[in-house]
Design an enzyme around this catalytic site. Structure first.
Site, PDB file in Angstrom:
ATOM      1  N   ASP A 252     -43.135  42.811 -51.740  1.00 18.50           N
ATOM      2  CA  ASP A 252     -42.180  43.850 -51.382  1.00 18.50           C
ATOM      3  C   ASP A 252     -42.127  44.822 -52.575  1.00 18.50           C
ATOM      4  OD1 ASP A 252     -40.041  45.175 -50.141  1.00 18.50           O
ATOM      5  OD2 ASP A 252     -38.611  43.998 -51.331  1.00 18.50           O
ATOM      6  N   ASP A 254     -39.253  47.438 -53.358  1.00 20.58           N
ATOM      7  CA  ASP A 254     -37.944  47.668 -53.976  1.00 20.58           C
ATOM      8  C   ASP A 254     -37.249  46.356 -54.305  1.00 20.58           C
ATOM      9  OD1 ASP A 254     -38.252  50.462 -53.754  1.00 20.58           O
ATOM     10  OD2 ASP A 254     -37.706  50.338 -51.635  1.00 20.58           O
TER      11      ASP A 254
HETATM   12 MG   LIG Z   1     -36.750  44.786 -51.444  1.00 16.96          MG
END
Ligand SMILES: [Mg+2]
Ligand SMILES: [Zn+2]
Length: 416
Positions: A252, A254
């Protein structure tokens, strides 16, 4: 189809060899580097070679002769004076009337040449360059491509301070159409990257970057020479050929690589989490592909444009590159399922199959990079990340603490 090997590079002295030899004859595990290239090409049915040789080139000629010992045909073009990487090609026009491969004689590689050629043909390309991310983009020639891989511009090193770009570097393996030769002046010193390819772009020719995670490295320095020898002997070079599936670490973005700020949508806001670059470098060194899969509803909400998002990702790759880490690819979902806001972009307000926990991005990456999903790993900071990994069938799908320095590296060390 012919293979031209540019082996006119200056002679060199290396510790294990007492006398001066051409770079292409430097032994790796007892065999000249250029011999590996002949064997590689032959594996893909390419048996017709032109060697461009220069200073000390007679050593190459004596060793290979007409190539019959290898079951190939080798002819030689001997440079009277060194004309750079491209200069000699201008003299070979009458021999090169169909598309041809160009290798640099001091490169260690194991590339699926057939796949690269298919890509070249599919795109009707005039010149195809093998490109890849590397661990020192700040002092490499950067190839700027559009979303389809077509080359827009080549940025030659050195780069200005504050230069931001994707980490996509020319790896020095080419397929050229004979048209390229029209941009090399006879008898004038010139270089493929610095002179010829920019001239082709200016003339409106079609150039493509073929982005490959396979092994290709030059032996420019004693340290790099040492490294490629180790990699040949350990089997790493051949293991990274396209024909073998590879595991990936899906990440992922962020909260895992860059700091989670709600609805991050400007490049100025993007900052690396401490330890994220070290973690990604760890993934690179372990031979896993490093692939980002990120939901970016900021596009659907019209908080930023696709170009602004691409620029944010260029900044991300630049920051990682400064710390010798690289991503193989970034996949993003621009969609959001809930419509009805005045500012939104309706075309992205759909229920898609890429927004995590759906698996679209992982499945697409799997196809694009020949990934062994069942031995791959997904790491995120939300349930939807973990679910996406599980839905796609990765081996391990885990959640780590958001924005926590070194959390990613610590997790990786227990997993791979
Ligand atoms: Mg995230
Ligand atoms: Zn989507």
């Amino acid at each position: 189809m012919k293979v031209v090997i540019i082996a006119g590079g200056k002679g060199t002295r290396i510790a294990s060899v007492a006398t001066e030899i051409p770079k292409a004859m430097i032994p790796i595990n007892g065999k000249p580097v250029i011999e590996y290239q002949v064997e590689l090409a032959k594996r893909y049915g390419l048996t017709d070679f032109i060697f461009i040789i220069g200073h000390l080139g007679e050593q190459i000629e004596t060793y290979f002769d007409n190539g019959s010992k290898w079951g190939v045909t080798i002819t030689y073009y001997k440079e009277k004076k060194a004309l750079g990487t491209a200069g000699a090609l201008a003299y070979l026009k009458s021999n090169l009337q169909e598309d041809f491969f160009v290798f640099y004689g001091d490169t260690v590689m194991d590339i699926d040449l057939e796949k690269m050629l298919d890509y070249h043909k599919k795109n009707n390309s005039d010149a195809t360059l093998l490109v890849h991310p590397n661990d020192h983009p700040y002092d490499s020639d950067i190839v700027d491509v559009d979303e389809n891989g077509r080359v827009k511009k080549i940025f030659i090193k050195p780069h200005p301070v504050g230069f931001i770009s994707r980490n996509l570097v020319n790896a020095a393996l080419f397929i050229f159409s004979p048209k390229v030769l029209n941009h090399i002046e006879l008898g004038v010193k010139s270089h493929i990257e610095k002179d010829v390819l920019p001239a082709c772009l200016d003339a409106g020719m079609i150039l493509y970057g073929y982005n490959s995670p396979e092994y290709i490295k030059d032996m420019g320095t004693p340290e790099r020479y040492q490294k490629v020898c180790e990699d040949v002997i350990s089997g790493k070079v051949s293991k990274l050929n396209w024909k073998f599936e590879r595991p990936a670490v899906f990440l992922d973005r962020d909260g895992i690589i860059s700091k989670e700020i709600n609805l991050l949508h400007k490049a100025e806001q993007l900052e690396l989490i401490e330890g994220a670059a070290e973690a990604i470098k760890y993934i690179n060194e372990k031979g896993y592909l490093a692939i980002v899969v990120t939901n970016q509803p900021v596009i659907a909400r019209n908080l930023c444009t696709l170009d602004e998002l691409y620029f944010m990702h260029a900044k991300l790759e630049t920051l990682l590159g400064e710390k010798h880490a690289y991503l193989n690819a970034i996949y993003f979902c621009p969609h959001h399922p809930h419509g009805g806001y005045p500012e939104e972009r309706k075309e992205y307000k759909i229920k898609c199959d890429c927004r995590k926990p759906a698996t679209g991005m992982l499945i697409q990456a799997g196809k694009d990079w020949n990934i062994d999903i069942s031995n791959s790993i997904m790491i995120g900071d939300r349930d939807s990340d973990v679910q996406a990994g599980e839905n796609a069938g990765v081996k391990i799908s885990v959640m780590i603490e958001q924005n926590k320095p070194y959390a990613l590296l610590d997790a990786l060390k227990t997993l791979i």
